[in-house]
Design a protein around this motif. Structure first.
Motif, PDB file in Angstrom:
ATOM      1  N   PHE A  12       0.846  -1.191   0.000  1.00 60.37           N
ATOM      2  CA  PHE A  12       0.000   0.000   0.000  1.00 60.37           C
ATOM      3  C   PHE A  12       0.882   1.241   0.000  1.00 60.37           C
ATOM      4  CE2 PHE A  12       0.667  -1.635   4.257  1.00 60.37           C
ATOM      5  CZ  PHE A  12       1.205  -0.553   4.911  1.00 60.37           C
ATOM      6  N   SER A  13       0.296   2.353  -0.425  1.00 61.96           N
ATOM      7  CA  SER A  13       1.009   3.625  -0.427  1.00 61.96           C
ATOM      8  C   SER A  13       0.737   4.358   0.876  1.00 61.96           C
ATOM      9  CB  SER A  13       0.566   4.481  -1.615  1.00 61.96           C
ATOM     10  OG  SER A  13       0.891   3.845  -2.831  1.00 61.96           O
ATOM     11  N   ALA A  39     -10.253   5.958   1.332  1.00 60.32           N
ATOM     12  CA  ALA A  39     -11.213   5.142   0.589  1.00 60.32           C
ATOM     13  C   ALA A  39     -10.566   4.493  -0.632  1.00 60.32           C
ATOM     14  CB  ALA A  39     -12.402   5.995   0.156  1.00 60.32           C
ATOM     15  N   ARG A  40      -9.458   5.032  -1.089  1.00 54.01           N
ATOM     16  CA  ARG A  40      -8.726   4.471  -2.227  1.00 54.01           C
ATOM     17  C   ARG A  40      -7.710   3.414  -1.802  1.00 54.01           C
ATOM     18  NH1 ARG A  40      -8.347   8.902  -6.617  1.00 54.01           N
ATOM     19  NH2 ARG A  40      -9.905  10.424  -5.945  1.00 54.01           N
ATOM     20  N   GLY A  41      -7.652   3.129  -0.495  1.00 54.80           N
ATOM     21  CA  GLY A  41      -6.698   2.153  -0.003  1.00 54.80           C
ATOM     22  C   GLY A  41      -5.334   2.729   0.313  1.00 54.80           C
ATOM     23  N   ILE A  42      -5.243   4.062   0.361  1.00 54.17           N
ATOM     24  CA  ILE A  42      -3.982   4.726   0.686  1.00 54.17           C
ATOM     25  C   ILE A  42      -3.930   4.964   2.192  1.00 54.17           C
ATOM     26  CG2 ILE A  42      -2.621   6.826   0.344  1.00 54.17           C
ATOM     27  CD1 ILE A  42      -4.011   7.061  -2.413  1.00 54.17           C
ATOM     28  N   GLU A  43      -2.817   4.619   2.800  1.00 57.43           N
ATOM     29  CA  GLU A  43      -2.656   4.878   4.233  1.00 57.43           C
ATOM     30  C   GLU A  43      -2.314   6.347   4.424  1.00 57.43           C
ATOM     31  OE1 GLU A  43       0.655   3.829   7.538  1.00 57.43           O
ATOM     32  OE2 GLU A  43      -0.328   2.078   6.631  1.00 57.43           O
ATOM     33  N   VAL A  44      -3.082   7.028   5.262  1.00 56.21           N
ATOM     34  CA  VAL A  44      -2.909   8.463   5.474  1.00 56.21           C
ATOM     35  C   VAL A  44      -2.684   8.735   6.955  1.00 56.21           C
ATOM     36  CG1 VAL A  44      -3.917  10.755   5.197  1.00 56.21           C
ATOM     37  CG2 VAL A  44      -4.407   8.971   3.514  1.00 56.21           C
ATOM     38  N   ASP A  45      -1.626   9.468   7.255  1.00 52.84           N
ATOM     39  CA  ASP A  45      -1.352   9.886   8.623  1.00 52.84           C
ATOM     40  C   ASP A  45      -1.301  11.406   8.686  1.00 52.84           C
ATOM     41  OD1 ASP A  45      -1.033   7.236   9.484  1.00 52.84           O
ATOM     42  OD2 ASP A  45       1.107   7.244   8.972  1.00 52.84           O
ATOM     43  N   ALA A  46      -1.844  11.965   9.753  1.00 56.09           N
ATOM     44  CA  ALA A  46      -1.626  13.370  10.074  1.00 56.09           C
ATOM     45  C   ALA A  46      -0.354  13.435  10.904  1.00 56.09           C
ATOM     46  CB  ALA A  46      -2.804  13.930  10.849  1.00 56.09           C
ATOM     47  N   VAL A  47       0.661  14.150  10.404  1.00 49.52           N
ATOM     48  CA  VAL A  47       1.973  14.149  11.044  1.00 49.52           C
ATOM     49  C   VAL A  47       2.421  15.583  11.283  1.00 49.52           C
ATOM     50  CG1 VAL A  47       4.327  13.259  10.955  1.00 49.52           C
ATOM     51  CG2 VAL A  47       2.510  12.065   9.714  1.00 49.52           C
ATOM     52  N   SER A  58       9.726   7.056   5.086  1.00 48.87           N
ATOM     53  CA  SER A  58       8.816   5.914   4.948  1.00 48.87           C
ATOM     54  C   SER A  58       7.538   6.280   4.202  1.00 48.87           C
ATOM     55  CB  SER A  58       8.463   5.354   6.329  1.00 48.87           C
ATOM     56  OG  SER A  58       7.583   6.227   7.035  1.00 48.87           O
ATOM     57  N   TYR A  59       7.314   7.570   3.945  1.00 48.66           N
ATOM     58  CA  TYR A  59       6.120   8.004   3.227  1.00 48.66           C
ATOM     59  C   TYR A  59       6.426   8.171   1.745  1.00 48.66           C
ATOM     60  CZ  TYR A  59       3.946   8.807   7.738  1.00 48.66           C
ATOM     61  OH  TYR A  59       3.423   8.633   8.994  1.00 48.66           O
ATOM     62  N   ASP A 294      -7.151  12.665  -6.683  1.00 52.27           N
ATOM     63  CA  ASP A 294      -6.680  12.079  -7.946  1.00 52.27           C
ATOM     64  C   ASP A 294      -5.226  12.480  -8.210  1.00 52.27           C
ATOM     65  OD1 ASP A 294      -9.100  10.840  -8.508  1.00 52.27           O
ATOM     66  OD2 ASP A 294      -9.797  12.411  -9.883  1.00 52.27           O
ATOM     67  N   ALA A 295      -4.938  13.769  -7.979  1.00 55.12           N
ATOM     68  CA  ALA A 295      -3.591  14.270  -8.246  1.00 55.12           C
ATOM     69  C   ALA A 295      -2.564  13.630  -7.315  1.00 55.12           C
ATOM     70  CB  ALA A 295      -3.564  15.781  -8.089  1.00 55.12           C
ATOM     71  N   ILE A 296      -2.929  13.454  -6.046  1.00 54.31           N
ATOM     72  CA  ILE A 296      -2.022  12.807  -5.105  1.00 54.31           C
ATOM     73  C   ILE A 296      -1.801  11.356  -5.514  1.00 54.31           C
ATOM     74  CG2 ILE A 296      -1.806  11.998  -2.725  1.00 54.31           C
ATOM     75  CD1 ILE A 296      -3.212  14.615  -1.872  1.00 54.31           C
ATOM     76  N   ALA A 297      -2.881  10.658  -5.856  1.00 56.77           N
ATOM     77  CA  ALA A 297      -2.749   9.264  -6.290  1.00 56.77           C
ATOM     78  C   ALA A 297      -1.874   9.157  -7.528  1.00 56.77           C
ATOM     79  CB  ALA A 297      -4.143   8.667  -6.551  1.00 56.77           C
ATOM     80  N   ALA A 298      -1.995  10.119  -8.439  1.00 57.87           N
ATOM     81  CA  ALA A 298      -1.176  10.097  -9.654  1.00 57.87           C
ATOM     82  C   ALA A 298       0.298  10.291  -9.316  1.00 57.87           C
ATOM     83  CB  ALA A 298      -1.652  11.164 -10.628  1.00 57.87           C
ATOM     84  N   ARG A 299       0.596  11.130  -8.318  1.00 57.78           N
ATOM     85  CA  ARG A 299       1.984  11.363  -7.928  1.00 57.78           C
ATOM     86  C   ARG A 299       2.585  10.122  -7.255  1.00 57.78           C
ATOM     87  NH1 ARG A 299       3.303  17.013  -8.126  1.00 57.78           N
ATOM     88  NH2 ARG A 299       1.731  17.922  -9.489  1.00 57.78           N
ATOM     89  N   LEU A 300       1.747   9.285  -6.692  1.00 59.95           N
ATOM     90  CA  LEU A 300       2.241   8.075  -6.048  1.00 59.95           C
ATOM     91  C   LEU A 300       2.697   7.036  -7.075  1.00 59.95           C
ATOM     92  CD1 LEU A 300      -0.495   7.658  -3.285  1.00 59.95           C
ATOM     93  CD2 LEU A 300       1.839   8.462  -2.980  1.00 59.95           C
TER      94      LEU A 300
END
Length: 300
Positions: A12-13, A39-47, A58-59, A294-300
């Protein structure tokens, strides 16, 4: 440093949405983005940007959102930004944009910028004879350390404000107060990546006046009146012109916000170009949330 194998074997990203200890669970306007990414399966942390335990390598991506306590620690903040791999917006843009002396650069390039004077530490300031003026530091966020003064009645207060800033080693900036903000408000145009990866217009909002009155400071972030707005053709043109002046171009940016207020002749003037940590008012535009995700997912 995290090895490439770690990224290659992970299923996972991971995305860090960068915040500060004032908003450990993010500013509420960023919750739709967080939820969309998850919801897209991306792990998200507030850091927190200054969290000593944060493992930035690690991100897959670190997205600047609300590190709004950086102002008194600007040097430390920039040193941190330069250490973080895969940071958006990138560190050189943060360095250019978090010091509002960039307004002088844009004005010299011929863009319609609110007239701005700068007073460096050790320099003297000769106040205008009359009028209503805004004094603030060039490094600030959320109208911190900002005052509005009516001259000549409050000249001494304005001079003391400038002296206080420069005496602390900060550069002061002085702008005329644009009275149209009281009636028409400030138009904030938000730009997000389109299908090509370059920034294009997404949506706009109207912000009510932030400054309460002469010498009374500013409203707290989030307390101002926010309404959806359709920008005028003139506002769209000015915003597009401003973005063409971004160092290195806009294709490497994840977002931009252009804040405009009508000048004395009614034509829009640039108040701020926000590329570092702007509110994007995603709650007012679900389509914009999807577009940014969408833009963040594309950058991944």
């Amino acid at each position: 440093m995290t090895s490439p194998v770690h990224h290659a074997t992970r299923e996972f990203s991971r995305v860090a949405l960068v915040t500060c200890d004032l908003f450990p669970d993010l500013w509420e306007d960023d919750h739709p983005l967080r939820d969309d990414l998850r919801a897209r399966g991306i792990e998200v942390d507030a850091v927190r940007w200054d969290d000593p335990a944060a493992d930035w390598p690690s991100y897959d991506l670190a997205v600047i959102r609300t590190p709004w306590d950086y102002v008194p620690r600007h040097t430390e903040f920039m040193a941190w930004a330069r250490r973080v791999p895969r940071l958006l917006n990138p560190a050189d843009i943060l360095e250019w944009n978090t010091d509002k002396r960039y307004l002088g650069e844009l004005a010299r390039a011929g863009l319609p910028v609110t007239p701005t004077g700068f007073v460096a530490p050790g320099a003297t300031w000769t106040p205008p004879a009359e009028g209503e003026w805004v004094v603030k530091p060039t490094v600030s966020a959320g109208s911190q350390d900002t005052g509005r003064y009516q001259l000549p009645a409050q000249t001494a207060l304005a001079e003391a404000h400038v002296a206080r800033l420069t005496g602390a080693g900060r550069t002061a900036m002085i702008q005329p107060y644009l009275p149209a903000v009281a009636e028409l408000g400030e138009t904030a145009l938000i730009f997000l990546p389109d299908e090509t990866g370059d920034l294009s217009y997404s949506h706009a909002i109207r912000k009510g006046p932030m400054l309460r009155g002469p010498g009374e400071g500013a409203r707290d972030p989030g307390d101002e009146q926010i309404d959806p707005r359709t920008p005028t053709d003139a506002e769209r043109r000015v915003a597009d012109q401003v973005l063409t002046a971004v160092p290195g171009g806009t294709k490497r940016l994840l977002y931009a916000r252009v804040d405009l207020i009508p000048g004395p002749d009614g034509e829009p003037l640039l108040v701020e170009l926000e590329l570092a940590e702007p509110s994007l008012f995603l709650s007012s535009s679900p389509a914009a949330t999807t577009r940014l995700a969408d833009a963040i997912a594309a950058r991944l």
